[in-house]
Design a protein around this motif. Structure first.
Motif, PDB file in Angstrom:
ATOM      1  N   ARG A 441       0.831  -1.212   0.000  1.00  0.00           N
ATOM      2  CA  ARG A 441       0.000   0.000   0.000  1.00  0.00           C
ATOM      3  C   ARG A 441       0.863   1.259   0.000  1.00  0.00           C
ATOM      4  O   ARG A 441       0.571   2.223  -0.712  1.00  0.00           O
ATOM      5  N   GLU A 442       1.929   1.245   0.778  1.00  0.00           N
ATOM      6  CA  GLU A 442       2.797   2.432   0.836  1.00  0.00           C
ATOM      7  C   GLU A 442       3.409   2.721  -0.527  1.00  0.00           C
ATOM      8  O   GLU A 442       3.516   3.885  -0.938  1.00  0.00           O
ATOM      9  N   THR A 443       3.819   1.660  -1.234  1.00  0.00           N
ATOM     10  CA  THR A 443       4.368   1.850  -2.578  1.00  0.00           C
ATOM     11  C   THR A 443       3.338   2.492  -3.499  1.00  0.00           C
ATOM     12  O   THR A 443       3.648   3.416  -4.267  1.00  0.00           O
ATOM     13  N   PHE A 444       2.107   2.006  -3.415  1.00  0.00           N
ATOM     14  CA  PHE A 444       1.049   2.563  -4.258  1.00  0.00           C
ATOM     15  C   PHE A 444       0.773   4.022  -3.902  1.00  0.00           C
ATOM     16  O   PHE A 444       0.619   4.866  -4.781  1.00  0.00           O
ATOM     17  N   GLU A 445       0.699   4.313  -2.604  1.00  0.00           N
ATOM     18  CA  GLU A 445       0.442   5.693  -2.192  1.00  0.00           C
ATOM     19  C   GLU A 445       1.529   6.625  -2.692  1.00  0.00           C
ATOM     20  O   GLU A 445       1.244   7.712  -3.209  1.00  0.00           O
ATOM     21  N   ASN A 446       2.788   6.221  -2.554  1.00  0.00           N
ATOM     22  CA  ASN A 446       3.897   7.071  -3.019  1.00  0.00           C
ATOM     23  C   ASN A 446       3.832   7.279  -4.523  1.00  0.00           C
ATOM     24  O   ASN A 446       4.061   8.390  -5.021  1.00  0.00           O
ATOM     25  N   TYR A 447       3.518   6.209  -5.259  1.00  0.00           N
ATOM     26  CA  TYR A 447       3.443   6.336  -6.715  1.00  0.00           C
ATOM     27  C   TYR A 447       2.298   7.262  -7.117  1.00  0.00           C
ATOM     28  O   TYR A 447       2.468   8.143  -7.972  1.00  0.00           O
ATOM     29  N   TYR A 448       1.146   7.073  -6.498  1.00  0.00           N
ATOM     30  CA  TYR A 448      -0.014   7.898  -6.846  1.00  0.00           C
ATOM     31  C   TYR A 448       0.274   9.373  -6.563  1.00  0.00           C
ATOM     32  O   TYR A 448       0.017  10.245  -7.401  1.00  0.00           O
ATOM     33  N   ARG A 449       0.817   9.655  -5.392  1.00  0.00           N
ATOM     34  CA  ARG A 449       1.077  11.052  -5.040  1.00  0.00           C
ATOM     35  C   ARG A 449       2.142  11.661  -5.949  1.00  0.00           C
ATOM     36  O   ARG A 449       2.045  12.829  -6.341  1.00  0.00           O
ATOM     37  N   LYS A 450       3.147  10.878  -6.272  1.00  0.00           N
ATOM     38  CA  LYS A 450       4.205  11.391  -7.155  1.00  0.00           C
ATOM     39  C   LYS A 450       3.638  11.735  -8.524  1.00  0.00           C
ATOM     40  O   LYS A 450       3.935  12.808  -9.087  1.00  0.00           O
ATOM     41  N   GLN A 451       2.824  10.847  -9.082  1.00  0.00           N
ATOM     42  CA  GLN A 451       2.243  11.100 -10.394  1.00  0.00           C
ATOM     43  C   GLN A 451       1.291  12.286 -10.366  1.00  0.00           C
ATOM     44  O   GLN A 451       1.268  13.107 -11.289  1.00  0.00           O
ATOM     45  N   ALA A 501      -2.917  16.912   4.755  1.00  0.00           N
ATOM     46  CA  ALA A 501      -1.633  17.604   4.642  1.00  0.00           C
ATOM     47  C   ALA A 501      -1.133  17.587   3.200  1.00  0.00           C
ATOM     48  O   ALA A 501      -0.619  18.601   2.694  1.00  0.00           O
ATOM     49  N   TYR A 502      -1.295  16.448   2.543  1.00  0.00           N
ATOM     50  CA  TYR A 502      -0.874  16.344   1.146  1.00  0.00           C
ATOM     51  C   TYR A 502      -1.704  17.278   0.262  1.00  0.00           C
ATOM     52  O   TYR A 502      -1.159  17.990  -0.602  1.00  0.00           O
ATOM     53  N   ILE A 503      -3.027  17.314   0.491  1.00  0.00           N
ATOM     54  CA  ILE A 503      -3.898  18.197  -0.290  1.00  0.00           C
ATOM     55  C   ILE A 503      -3.540  19.662  -0.036  1.00  0.00           C
ATOM     56  O   ILE A 503      -3.467  20.475  -0.970  1.00  0.00           O
ATOM     57  N   ASP A 504      -3.296  20.012   1.219  1.00  0.00           N
ATOM     58  CA  ASP A 504      -2.937  21.398   1.535  1.00  0.00           C
ATOM     59  C   ASP A 504      -1.618  21.788   0.886  1.00  0.00           C
ATOM     60  O   ASP A 504      -1.455  22.929   0.414  1.00  0.00           O
ATOM     61  N   GLU A 505      -0.676  20.856   0.871  1.00  0.00           N
ATOM     62  CA  GLU A 505       0.609  21.148   0.224  1.00  0.00           C
ATOM     63  C   GLU A 505       0.414  21.411  -1.270  1.00  0.00           C
ATOM     64  O   GLU A 505       0.970  22.377  -1.832  1.00  0.00           O
ATOM     65  N   LEU A 506      -0.378  20.555  -1.916  1.00  0.00           N
ATOM     66  CA  LEU A 506      -0.653  20.768  -3.342  1.00  0.00           C
ATOM     67  C   LEU A 506      -1.380  22.095  -3.565  1.00  0.00           C
ATOM     68  O   LEU A 506      -1.090  22.823  -4.527  1.00  0.00           O
ATOM     69  N   TRP A 507      -2.319  22.409  -2.694  1.00  0.00           N
ATOM     70  CA  TRP A 507      -3.097  23.631  -2.879  1.00  0.00           C
ATOM     71  C   TRP A 507      -2.227  24.861  -2.686  1.00  0.00           C
ATOM     72  O   TRP A 507      -2.382  25.867  -3.401  1.00  0.00           O
ATOM     73  N   GLU A 508      -1.323  24.817  -1.709  1.00  0.00           N
ATOM     74  CA  GLU A 508      -0.413  25.955  -1.527  1.00  0.00           C
ATOM     75  C   GLU A 508       0.433  26.179  -2.780  1.00  0.00           C
ATOM     76  O   GLU A 508       0.615  27.315  -3.230  1.00  0.00           O
TER      77      GLU A 508
END
Length: 944
Positions: A441-451, A501-508
């Protein structure tokens, strides 16, 4: 022992042998038929015999010499001696006794035994003991006893002792056989009798056996078939049992393949887990199961790869269609905002019954545009910013004002689908579940967020020509909204794939890049309509994302920056509008032929004049057409400013302050510059300048109505603290002053033009009978010009008239004193005096009402006193009263008088060269010299 005695058959053996024939006649009772003996001997088994000495039988005994006993018989006999009676020996005991054989061999054996006993009694006793043990001990335990024999040195003697003992037992057996031999013969006779019957029975048994064999062949065949069937049945049953265990495995594997083929990867993974942990362990010893077990990691990898491929396709798809997703989300927010605007205006109508008609018309327009209220459909465009307050359709903003979102090929009465309806998120969910089950799952999460971060950077990169059209901005915003709508949906429908936190980072990151891009591209916009549409688009963009929980305060702060740019573009646009109005104006009062036109103009511009209302038609307004046009355009500018302030979440005070500041810029900079340019034009006439003064006077009076107009649309009273005041009064005053100065300048220029036509004969000896023609024309021009000043403010006309007269007086004075005029006669001076009298007559006629007494004549007082001084030649009075307040020639400057006197003296000298000898002329010349000298004295004293 050379030969063994033939053993007697046992009963069991004899029963299977044929009976011997009867004994021949004459034979004794002990005689035995030869065939029987032969048969017995033939049937007797031969066993290996222990070595023994040759034995001779007694002659006359039946069966003697046929065979010798074997060692086995002796053993058997030995056994019989210990109580194990053998049937064969018993049968032989029934025979009649034979005479004991006496042979030399047996005698010698006995003699040797006796000799051995004599030689060693101890050895004999020991051997006797051993023999007893052999006879009494079981054959299985005879080994230790025999070993004791061979351990000693007298084993040869023991053998002899053993042979002797065997012979003794044989004699006893023989005796017993001879005793029972008769019973044996009887038994044989009986057996012979039974032989026939046995033969018959045998034949019957043979026939029965043959028949049974023949009949049993089919049975045997059937039994073999039955055996094979039973074997097959057992094998089938075993196979069925095994298949019962294997079939679920195969079915699950087939189901797995079908699921993978139909791209149902998550159920396939569940099936794979069930197959691996539940079914395969039950049949793990089969080879195909081992193959399946080996393929399970490959299948997992295949599922991972396929699911990841689906995820990549999903990411590519949402990247391509993010603008459509964003457009849909913004449509939903636009409709929501429409309903809020309608409700707001509706309640304002209920609460404020005196609301202006324009807001009522605005509500009607909004309601008619909304499909669920009006029941109609709009063909292609839907106007989202529908709360704009418009006065006329000819407004520069209303001509190009358009909606933000295009609704193409879609019925307005249908619900706008949500993001979840437009996007199939199942690939993300499947891939997430698959990787979770597989422990990655962690691998998938990292890949999804990176893309998605990469896609965010691509989305946030604006096109280079985005500022050219609104569609460029719209597509840019749609992509951003679509991106974050998808991420918000993922956030709320998955657990942990993305977090706040990830969404806020992208939004900033998105917010900073978006604001930078908007600042850059909006600076290229020079069209206020485009800037306004961009503002509406940004507001819709911000409201949409705010509805999804994203902070958008920075966007609204940036809109305040764009507001300044919008004001600048509005000022530029209205500068062109004002120029067109001023250039197209005829600068003449507006004629009115009927009541309808009169009311229309009064409705456009707040003008009230009781005297004008009483006048019959046709009549004229005092101002020209540019007055109502400029007034309406100022109101349109205020509407345009109000449009930008809408939906910015500003207070009424802030909106009022913003509108007033922008309006002040419009009045003090834009309109003022336009008026100044018109006033400063070379070809502008006095009539136009007079009309401009009249127009600016009425516009100045209308400023209070503009104040009320702003107060009505912002609901902020002018008495409120920090309320900005309009500077329109100052603007129009400055324009009017400039026009007045321009009138003065133009009048002076016209006077100069007339004066250029002056053609005085400075050497004339006699004056003319009337004023000069150029001056008569000049006075006529001034009369007609001042007649136009009727509608000017009184002070303006008086100032213009006074200025013209002063300039005329000054110009005449300069004309008289200019250096080119070197000589001057009294006749020319008298002609000049006629022109000045004409000017004084004009001043006394009162060309402009409002002057008191001879105020206007004072403009020519300098000329009048100077001319009176020279014409009357009253130098004594001038020189005597010079410097006194009551001096008759107070306005005559000594320098001016000296210059003019010098010109007259030069003329006298030239014309009276020969008259100097006359006394009067000489006296006059002396007087001129004396006056000139005194004037120089006055000048010098004045300078000192």
């Amino acid at each position: 022992m050379s030969e063994a005695s033939p053993p007697f058959p046992s009963r069991s053996t004899a029963s299977h042998l044929p009976l011997p024939p009867a004994a021949p006649p004459g034979a004794g009772p002990g005689a035995l038929p030869a065939p029987l003996g032969a048969g017995l001997l033939a049937a007797a088994p031969q066993a290996p015999a222990l070595p023994r000495a040759p034995r001779t039988t007694t002659p006359g005994v039946p069966g003697q010499g046929r065979a010798e006993r074997s060692g086995e018989d002796r053993q058997v006999g030995g056994s019989a001696r210990h109580g194990s009676a053998r049937p064969g020996r018993a049968g032989l005991a029934a025979c009649p006794p034979e005479p004991s054989p006496c042979s030399s061999s047996s005698s010698s054996s006995m003699e040797r035994g006796k000799m051995a006993e004599l030689e060693s009694l101890e050895t004999a006793a020991e051997h006797e003991r051993i023999l007893r043990e052999i006879e009494s001990t079981d054959t299985a335990c005879i080994g230790p006893t025999l070993r004791s024999v061979y351990d000693g040195e007298e084993h040869g003697r023991f053998m002899e002792k053993l042979e002797a003992r065997i012979r003794n037992h044989d004699r006893e057996i023989e005796k017993m056989c001879n005793f029972h031999y008769q019973g044996f013969v009887d038994s044989i006779t009986e057996l012979l009798k039974v032989r026939g019957e046995a033969q018959k029975l045998k034949n019957q048994v043979t026939d029965t056996n043959r028949k049974l064999q023949n009949e049993g062949k089919e049975l045997i065949i059937a039994m073999e078939e039955l055996k094979q069937c039973r074997l097959q049945q057992r094998n089938i049953s075993a196979t069925v049992d095994k298949l019962t265990l294997c079939l679920p495995v195969l079915e699950m594997y087939s189901k797995l393949r079908e699921q993978m083929k139909s791209k149902r990867h998550y159920p396939a993974l569940k099936t794979l887990e069930h197959l691996e942990h539940t079914y395969l362990p039950q049949v793990s010893h089969y080879r195909f199961c081992k193959i399946m077990v080996d393929n399970i990691p490959k299948l997992r990898e295949e599922i991972k790869e396929v699911s990841m491929s689906d995820l990549k396709d999903f990411l590519e798809s949402i990247r391509k269609h993010s603008d459509k997703i964003g457009e849909t989300a913004m449509k939903q927010d636009c409709r929501y905002n429409q309903w809020k605007i309608i409700a707001k205006i509706f309640f304002s109508l209920l609460l404020s019954p005196n609301i202006k008609a324009q807001q009522q018309r605005n509500l009607d327009n909004i309601v008619s545009q909304h499909p669920r209220i009006s029941g109609g459909k709009k063909s292609k465009k839907e106007v989202c910013a529908s709360s704009d307050l418009e006065v006329k359709t000819t407004s520069p903003m209303s001509e190009q004002d358009s909606g933000i979102l295009d609704v193409e090929d879609e019925d307005e009465d249908e619900e706008v689908p949500g993001a979840q309806d437009l996007v199939d998120f199942s690939p993300v969910y499947r891939c997430l579940h698959i990787y979770s089950v597989l422990g990655a799952r962690e691998t998938f999460e990292n890949y999804y967020r990176k893309q998605r971060r990469k896609q965010a950077r691509l989305v946030l990169q604006p096109p280079s020509n985005m500022h050219e059209t609104l569609d460029g901005y719209r597509k840019y915003f749609n992509q951003i909204v679509g991106f974050f709508v998808v991420e918000d949906h993922i956030l709320h429908t998955t657990q942990g794939l993305v977090n706040r936190a990830y969404i806020d980072e992208l939004w900033e990151m998105a917010l900073s890049k978006t604001i930078a891009a908007l600042r850059t591209h909006s600076s290229y916009c020079s069209d206020p309509s485009l800037v306004l549409d961009l503002k509406n688009l940004i507001v819709l963009f911000a409201d949409t994302l705010q509805g999804y929980g994203f902070p958008v305060n920075q966007l609204f702060d940036m809109l305040l920056e764009i507001q300044d740019q919008y004001s600048e573009t509005l000022l530029k646009k209205w500068s062109g509008v004002f120029r067109n109005i001023l250039d197209s104006d005829n600068y003449s009062p507006i004629p009115v032929t009927n009541e309808e036109i009169y009311k229309k103009i009064v409705g456009q511009f707040p003008f009230q004049d009781a005297e004008l209302e009483k006048q019959p038609f046709p009549k004229k307004f005092p101002f020209s057409e540019f007055v109502p046009k400029v007034y309406n355009q100022i109101k349109e500018f205020i509407y345009a400013c109000l449009k930008f302030s809408e939906d910015l979440h500003l207070s009424s005070t802030e909106v009022d302050d913003m509108i007033r500041k922008s309006t002040n810029l419009l009045l003090t900079r834009t309109l003022s510059n336009c008026l100044q340019n018109v006033i400063k034009r070379k070809n502008v006439g006095l009539t136009e300048l007079v009309q401009i003064i009249i127009n600016t006077t009425h516009l100045e009076k209308s400023c209070k109505f503009l104040e009320e107009f702003i107060t009505n649309i912002t609901n902020v009273l002018p008495e409120t603290v920090h309320t900005t005041k309009l500077y329109g009064t100052t603007t129009f005053k400055d324009a009017r002053h400039a026009a007045e100065e321009e009138i003065y300048t133009n009048l002076n220029q016209k006077i100069d033009q007339f004066l250029q036509l002056a053609d005085y004969d400075w050497m004339a000896m006699e004056p003319g009978s009337k004023a000069s023609d150029y001056l008569v024309d000049l006075i006529g021009f001034l009369r007609s010009t001042f007649a136009v000043f009727t509608h000017l403010p009184g002070k303006v006309a008086q100032t213009a008239c006074m200025s013209a007269c002063k300039h005329l007086s000054t110009s005449l004075m300069q004309l008289l004193l200019e250096a080119e005029v070197r000589q001057l006669t009294l006749g020319a001076l008298q002609q000049f005096n006629l022109d000045v009298e004409e000017c004084e007559q004009f001043a006394r006629s009162g060309p402009v009402p409002g002057f008191q007494g001879d105020t206007l004549q004072l403009a020519f007082i300098d000329l009048r006193q100077l001319l009176d001084l020279f014409i009357q030649w009253d130098w004594s009075t001038y020189l005597a009263d010079y410097g006194q307040p009551t001096c008759k020639y107070l306005r005559v400057n000594p320098t001016t008088a000296l210059v003019l006197l010098e010109k007259m003296r030069d003329t006298s000298r030239k014309n009276n060269v020969f008259a100097q000898f006359r006394k009067n002329e000489r006296d006059k010349q002396k007087l001129i010299d004396t006056v000139a000298k005194q004037l120089r004295g006055l000048i010098n004293s004045h300078h000192s």
